[in-house]
Design a protein around this motif. Structure first.
Motif, PDB file in Angstrom:
ATOM      1  N   VAL A   1     106.910 -14.067  85.639  1.00 40.64           N
ATOM      2  CA  VAL A   1     105.711 -13.350  85.235  1.00 40.64           C
ATOM      3  C   VAL A   1     104.459 -14.176  85.461  1.00 40.64           C
ATOM      4  O   VAL A   1     103.369 -13.723  85.205  1.00 40.64           O
ATOM      5  CB  VAL A   1     105.764 -12.931  83.766  1.00 40.64           C
ATOM      6  CG1 VAL A   1     106.839 -11.904  83.546  1.00 40.64           C
ATOM      7  CG2 VAL A   1     105.971 -14.127  82.876  1.00 40.64           C
TER       8      VAL A   1
ATOM      9  N   ALA B   1     101.659 -17.217  78.660  1.00 45.73           N
ATOM     10  CA  ALA B   1     102.817 -16.928  79.512  1.00 45.73           C
ATOM     11  C   ALA B   1     102.579 -15.677  80.336  1.00 45.73           C
ATOM     12  O   ALA B   1     103.043 -15.560  81.456  1.00 45.73           O
ATOM     13  CB  ALA B   1     104.067 -16.745  78.663  1.00 45.73           C
ATOM     14  N   ALA B   2     101.858 -14.717  79.760  1.00 45.61           N
ATOM     15  CA  ALA B   2     101.645 -13.479  80.490  1.00 45.61           C
ATOM     16  C   ALA B   2     100.273 -13.435  81.152  1.00 45.61           C
ATOM     17  O   ALA B   2     100.062 -12.704  82.098  1.00 45.61           O
ATOM     18  CB  ALA B   2     101.784 -12.303  79.531  1.00 45.61           C
TER      19      ALA B   2
ATOM     20  N   PRO C   1      97.895 -14.815  71.003  1.00 43.50           N
ATOM     21  CA  PRO C   1      98.994 -15.740  70.681  1.00 43.50           C
ATOM     22  C   PRO C   1     100.133 -15.583  71.687  1.00 43.50           C
ATOM     23  O   PRO C   1     100.614 -14.478  71.920  1.00 43.50           O
ATOM     24  CB  PRO C   1      99.424 -15.286  69.280  1.00 43.50           C
ATOM     25  CG  PRO C   1      98.229 -14.598  68.719  1.00 43.50           C
ATOM     26  CD  PRO C   1      97.527 -13.968  69.868  1.00 43.50           C
ATOM     27  N   GLY C   2     100.533 -16.690  72.263  1.00 43.99           N
ATOM     28  CA  GLY C   2     101.607 -16.646  73.250  1.00 43.99           C
ATOM     29  C   GLY C   2     101.179 -16.040  74.565  1.00 43.99           C
ATOM     30  O   GLY C   2     101.995 -15.789  75.438  1.00 43.99           O
TER      31      GLY C   2
ATOM     32  N   ARG D   1      92.467 -10.201  81.721  1.00 50.59           N
ATOM     33  CA  ARG D   1      93.288 -11.404  81.705  1.00 50.59           C
ATOM     34  C   ARG D   1      92.830 -12.406  80.652  1.00 50.59           C
ATOM     35  O   ARG D   1      93.658 -12.999  79.959  1.00 50.59           O
ATOM     36  CB  ARG D   1      93.265 -12.053  83.083  1.00 50.59           C
ATOM     37  CG  ARG D   1      94.314 -13.134  83.252  1.00 50.59           C
ATOM     38  CD  ARG D   1      94.025 -14.037  84.435  1.00 50.59           C
ATOM     39  NE  ARG D   1      93.797 -13.327  85.665  1.00 50.59           N
ATOM     40  CZ  ARG D   1      94.726 -13.161  86.621  1.00 50.59           C
ATOM     41  NH1 ARG D   1      95.930 -13.612  86.435  1.00 50.59           N
ATOM     42  NH2 ARG D   1      94.427 -12.544  87.735  1.00 50.59           N
TER      43      ARG D   1
ATOM     44  N   ALA E   1     103.585  -4.844  79.376  1.00 56.00           N
ATOM     45  CA  ALA E   1     103.374  -6.244  79.749  1.00 56.00           C
ATOM     46  C   ALA E   1     102.175  -6.846  79.040  1.00 56.00           C
ATOM     47  O   ALA E   1     102.179  -8.027  78.700  1.00 56.00           O
ATOM     48  CB  ALA E   1     103.206  -6.362  81.265  1.00 56.00           C
ATOM     49  N   THR E   2     101.155  -6.044  78.822  1.00 59.39           N
ATOM     50  CA  THR E   2      99.950  -6.603  78.222  1.00 59.39           C
ATOM     51  C   THR E   2      99.987  -6.563  76.707  1.00 59.39           C
ATOM     52  O   THR E   2      99.375  -7.406  76.050  1.00 59.39           O
ATOM     53  CB  THR E   2      98.707  -5.850  78.716  1.00 59.39           C
ATOM     54  OG1 THR E   2      98.908  -4.449  78.502  1.00 59.39           O
ATOM     55  CG2 THR E   2      98.467  -6.114  80.177  1.00 59.39           C
TER      56      THR E   2
ATOM     57  N   ASP F   1      94.092 -11.262  77.268  1.00 54.86           N
ATOM     58  CA  ASP F   1      95.552 -11.363  77.183  1.00 54.86           C
ATOM     59  C   ASP F   1      95.990 -12.825  77.081  1.00 54.86           C
ATOM     60  O   ASP F   1      96.914 -13.165  76.350  1.00 54.86           O
ATOM     61  CB  ASP F   1      96.208 -10.729  78.416  1.00 54.86           C
ATOM     62  CG  ASP F   1      96.055  -9.217  78.427  1.00 54.86           C
ATOM     63  OD1 ASP F   1      95.925  -8.638  77.328  1.00 54.86           O
ATOM     64  OD2 ASP F   1      96.061  -8.619  79.509  1.00 54.86           O
TER      65      ASP F   1
ATOM     66  N   PRO G   1     103.469  -9.317  75.488  1.00 53.30           N
ATOM     67  CA  PRO G   1     103.812 -10.437  76.379  1.00 53.30           C
ATOM     68  C   PRO G   1     104.877 -11.350  75.783  1.00 53.30           C
ATOM     69  O   PRO G   1     105.715 -11.880  76.508  1.00 53.30           O
ATOM     70  CB  PRO G   1     102.480 -11.164  76.563  1.00 53.30           C
ATOM     71  CG  PRO G   1     101.639 -10.762  75.400  1.00 53.30           C
ATOM     72  CD  PRO G   1     102.059  -9.360  75.068  1.00 53.30           C
ATOM     73  N   ASP G   2     104.842 -11.504  74.469  1.00 49.86           N
ATOM     74  CA  ASP G   2     105.854 -12.372  73.850  1.00 49.86           C
ATOM     75  C   ASP G   2     107.252 -11.786  74.033  1.00 49.86           C
ATOM     76  O   ASP G   2     108.206 -12.494  74.366  1.00 49.86           O
ATOM     77  CB  ASP G   2     105.564 -12.546  72.359  1.00 49.86           C
ATOM     78  CG  ASP G   2     104.293 -13.349  72.131  1.00 49.86           C
ATOM     79  OD1 ASP G   2     103.799 -13.949  73.098  1.00 49.86           O
ATOM     80  OD2 ASP G   2     103.800 -13.359  70.992  1.00 49.86           O
TER      81      ASP G   2
END
Lengths: 62, 933
Positions: free
Chosen positions: A51, B261-262, B257-258, B250, A28-29, B253, A32-33
């Motif tokens: 998410v 979302a996560a 890039p992008g 966090r 997940a880390t 992250d 993420p894309d």
């Protein structure tokens, strides 16, 4: 009027391959894309991005 | 589609999914950097100290009302303060009970709390676990760093109190409630010491928070320092990358890039801020950090008693922060990294006279930090999570080790003659400690399938190993080389070993991605920690479990409808992996429909409680559920120790009867029309039936529970083995009834048929035999229906399985397997590429059905019939008494394929990639193996 969206972009082969070589706990880390693309591709009917982890703005680690 | 809230179109409707309840407005600490008490806003002075029960109820009712109006599948509610633990256990329980009772019936309620931890004790931890609350704790680093600000009113530091709270949360019984650590940055602290101190607490997540500041009150910076906050954070980032990103941070992250979302942070990124705050008096407020700007900055003049959520959400201060880049100042809108930083935290943009229409006061630091992150991408990390050592020295997957590693290269004639039989799970005693050590140290280049380690470097895929994503269509609409290669390989009708392996791997990768998504939705758990731990050291074993075809259907169902009741499969997956790996980690597995399921292994009926404790033991596993305490051996070994209740043998009953193979004439006939073309379940045709409650296949729950262990039966077949899956409730995903657990004789008969069918496919078209070997793991028996005795099905989400009605002859079964496996392969390819225009309403008339069909359905049927034609062509060529009938079948299927392919190419329903695929397929129709004269 209902709008029929175009299908979300699929994840790339390389992104999926790289993700497969990553320990599960870090997928997940580190990808993420890829996760976001898989979610959009496979779960197009999910109402909200599952998410989304909230409230960091908010002075919180949660 | 317009929202249920009644908004005229989707644009004005921006539902709120995150709510912060300020359940107590006072604090037991007196931190000098707290924005609540030490900054411009002083509204706390006039508000109640604690949120009254009627205010809690009103807030919960408003949220529930909002959930229903917008059909929100999930909401997040955070208990905050002040210090929420000042409520005490009784007050906290009352708040949590109210929230659960009001919201659980309507949505998936994600409960969180942010605390300083000072008052946390074991009793409160149990309460938090019981109500499913995940807790973030504020810790600024080592003692010197933490006690620089986080002090009691008497001046003493709180570092020891906070560390004690974190130790409590780390205890196994409380770990599920441990969400993470929040650290406020102070550049006077040593970043290395801060980083080490945070890591020592083993948090599931860390967030680093820039100290609140505005253009009116800029952050402290040493004289002459340019971007000291970026430098400080960059130092931690370097350590973090070098350590292999041992824990999610966090901020890093989210800035990737992008990453927004996560990352899930409003501090950076352009994601809409769908968050509202409820103060102790019931006032709706904007995000809390605005209190640093000016007195009353967060106010809305609205409250939960009189105003619904939608009205608060329309407040200009909330709405502007949902408008992405359009809500930013001109400087930010023109900045190349605006999508990364999002203009920074809203409060940090404040300047008297200009309001929030400014870049962040940390703009230069954010710019530099992003550049630092880009120079040192986290993916470059090569080392591993420190926790992964816990699972070292584990035996390898016994099942994996019994499978041939060169399966794809095997040919039927090189194998010993198969004697169709059912056999129990493989033998844990065969594990090799030496070998397992070797395997646990290195992550394979590619992942396993059915437990195999497969050397991905041996494939023929062009350019494999390149870092760049080259398989997407190029800007001119032409596919990249990987896409061309994979599409061309599969368009032949079967595909070579490397292409099939890649297809299999991408399916596993998708399942893992969905599982990681589920972890984010459901929160951390002991089962997740175990599974991740095992994956780090025994990836082949975990891969074999996650490749189980019915993991993804469960994930999709739960993720699409997160509020739907249903069991969590994760503990069962972790338990199955632990048992297969021989790791004695106890896992509480939910009891579903009176049984405990261990995916890929089997099912054990139990009575009593809702959960069973499963622990691997040498040679099998131990299960405890209420009064039950059993050892289930995975071998036919000696009886268990007498102290244990009983042994549940894993064998599938008496030895099979002598082989009853009989000659099946070639004129067994083609499958009936119902089996010749379909849009596979969940593939975009008719939507799958809603699953509002957990489904259990008919017969699994209604029949008297068998007394013992029901293993997944494995059938030796020409290319290895295939499972007859009649234990997993998730197999009920075919839009037609699946059979309950087969009796022994029926299972043996199906096993014989499958083994014969596999030989038949290898004999007729070896390439299709290899395709079955490469990915077909399970065959699911469908319920018998006299009106339709020959049926088969594929579920789009369940790659690796096909469903069939038991049919008497292997030759007919062979056709069904080839036909359905084509659907599965094409479904997997459609996960990767758009072959069909999703908005096309084009319909095509086909020869095999009376009704005009959607383009994807025609493509599916065409692809299946191409393979079936090859099978009949091979049988016709082999000669024999039934050659004429086989030739007729071959001609018919070839003609269907040819005509349908031409219709697809003549229409406008294919994408460029789809057209390329069908053109290749069309060429294959004219090939020598394609059937017909």
């Amino acid at each position: 009027m209902d709008q029929t969206p175009t299908r979300p972009t699929p994840p790339s082969l390389d992104a999926l391959t790289r993700s497969l070589r990553t320990p599960l706990g870090r997928v997940a880390t580190e990808h993420p894309d890829a996760l976001a693309l898989v979610r959009l591709r496979v779960l197009p009917q999910a109402a909200t991005p599952p998410v989304t982890v909230p409230v960091a703005c908010f002075n919180s680690a949660i | 589609m317009a929202c249920r809230c009644g908004a005229a179109d989707p644009d004005p409707c921006r539902p709120i999914s995150q709510f912060v309840l300020k359940v107590h407005s006072r604090c037991d600490l007196s931190c000098d950097h707290c924005y609540v008490y030490q900054e411009a806003d002083q509204t706390w002075r006039t508000r109640p100290a604690r949120m009254a029960p009627e205010t809690v109820r009103a807030a919960a009712d408003r949220i529930a009302e909002h959930v229903r109006a917008h059909a929100l599948p999930a909401v997040h509610v955070v208990l905050h303060g002040g210090e929420p633990l000042l409520l005490g256990a009784d007050g906290l329980r009352e708040v949590l009970a109210t929230l659960r009772a009001t919201l659980d019936p309507w949505t998936a309620l994600d409960l969180r709390m942010q605390t300083n931890g000072v008052l946390l004790d074991a009793g409160l931890c149990r309460l938090l676990v019981a109500y499913g609350v995940r807790v973030g704790v504020s810790l600024d680093g080592d003692r010197a760093a933490h006690d620089r600000h986080r002090i009691f009113a008497h001046g003493g530091g709180s570092h020891a109190h906070t560390r004690r709270a974190l130790a409590l949360l780390r205890e196994p019984a409380h770990r599920a409630s441990y969400a993470g650590i929040l650290c406020t940055v102070d550049i006077r602290n040593d970043p290395d010491r801060v980083y080490a101190a945070l890591l020592a607490e083993r948090p599931p997540r860390i967030d680093l928070l820039l100290p609140h500041a505005t253009w009116d009150r800029p952050p402290w910076r040493p004289a002459g320092a340019g971007t000291p906050y970026a430098d400080w954070l960059g130092r931690i980032h370097r350590r973090w990358v070098a350590d292999g990103r041992p824990v999610p941070i966090r901020l890093f992250d989210a800035l990737a890039p992008g990453g927004s979302a996560a990352g899930g942070t409003e501090a950076v990124g352009l994601a809409p801020a769908d968050l509202l705050v409820v103060e102790t008096d019931g006032s709706w407020e904007q995000v809390d950090s605005l209190k640093v700007a000016f007195h009353g900055a967060a106010g809305t003049d609205l409250d939960v008693f009189a105003h619904p959520v939608d009205e608060a959400a329309r407040h200009p201060g909330v709405a502007v922060r949902q408008s992405g880049a359009a809500g930013l100042c001109a400087t930010c809108r023109g900045c190349p990294v605006v999508e990364r930083c999002g203009g920074g935290l809203y409060a940090h943009r404040w300047r008297s006279g200009r309001g929030f229409d400014n870049p962040s006061v940390y703009c230069a630091d954010l710019w530099t930090l992003i550049a630092t992150l880009d120079r040192r991408p986290a993916a470059a990390a090569a080392t591993v999570n420190g926790d992964r050592g816990r699972a070292a020295r584990r035996p390898a997957d016994p099942i994996a080790e019994t499978r041939p590693e060169t399966r794809l290269e095997e040919r039927p004639e090189t194998r010993p003659a198969e004697q169709p039989q059912m056999r129990p799970e493989t033998q844990p005693e065969t594990r090799s400690e030496t070998r397992s050590e070797t395997r646990s140290e290195t992550r394979p280049e590619t992942r396993p399938r059915n437990g195999q380690l497969v050397d991905g470097r041996a494939g023929e895929r062009p350019g494999s190993g390149r870092a760049a994503a080259v398989d997407q269509p190029a800007g001119d609409g032409q596919p990249g080389p990987d896409a061309q290669w994979l599409l061309d390989e599969l368009a032949t009708g079967h595909g070579g070993p490397a292409a099939l392996r890649l297809l299999d791997e991408t399916q596993l990768s998708i399942t893992r991605a969905l599982l990681a998504t589920w972890r984010d939705v459901a929160g951390g758990s002991a089962a997740w920690e175990l599974l991740a731990d095992l994956d780090a050291t025994a990836p082949a074993t975990v891969g074999a479990v996650l490749a189980h075809p019915f993991v993804r259907p469960w994930l999709v169902r739960r993720l699409e409808r997160p509020g739907t009741p249903g069991a969590d499969l994760l503990p069962a997956l972790a338990a199955a992996a632990a048992v297969r790996a021989g790791v004695a980690a106890p896992v509480t597995v939910p009891v579903r429909a009176g049984a405990v399921l261990l995916p890929t292994l089997g099912r054990l009926p139990v009575t009593g409680p809702s959960g069973a404790l499963v622990t691997a033991v040498p040679g099998g596993f131990r299960i405890r559920a209420g009064p039950t305490d059993r050892v289930v051996p995975l071998t036919a070994g000696p009886p268990p120790p007498p102290a244990l209740e009983r042994v549940v043998p894993l064998t599938a009953g008496p030895p099979p009867p002598p082989a009853l193979e009989r000659a099946v004439p070639l004129n067994a006939g083609p499958p009936p029309p119902a089996a010749t073309e379909r849009v596979t379940a969940g593939s975009g045709g008719a939507p799958p039936s809603p699953r509002t409650a957990e489904r259990v296949p008919a017969g699994d729950a209604g029949d008297p529970p068998p007394a013992g262990w029901q293993p997944v039966r494995r059938v030796p077949v020409a290319g290895g083995e295939v499972a007859v899956e009649d234990t997993d409730p998730e197999r009920d995903c075919y839009d037609q009834p699946v059979a309950p657990r087969l009796a022994g004789a029926a299972a043996h008969a199906l096993g014989r048929t499958l083994a014969g069918a596999w030989r038949s496919v290898h004999r007729d078209v070896p390439a299709h035999g290899a395709a079955l070997d490469a990915g077909l793991r399970c065959v699911v028996p469908l319920a018998a229906d006299p009106a339709a005795p020959l049926r088969s099905a594929t579920a789009r989400q369940a790659y690796g399985a096909v469903a069939v009605t038991p049919v008497p002859g292997p030759e007919t079964m062979a056709v069904l397997l080839v036909h359905e496996w084509q659907h599965a392969k094409l479904g997997a390819l459609l996960d990767l590429y758009d072959l069909v225009d999703p908005v096309s309403a084009h319909r095509i008339r086909v020869a095999w059905r009376p009704d005009p069909r959607p383009v994807e359905g025609v493509l599916q049927g065409t692809y299946a019939h191409l393979a079936v034609a090859e099978v009949w062509r091979a049988r016709a060529t082999a000669g024999g008494a039934d050659a004429a009938a086989a030739r007729a079948h071959a001609t018919r299927y070839r003609d269907w394929t040819r005509t349908a392919a031409d219709a697809l190419l003549a229409g406008d329903g294919l994408t460029d990639l789809g057209e390329r695929f069908v053109r290749r397929l069309r060429q294959a129709v004219e090939g020598p193996d394609a059937g017909g004269d």
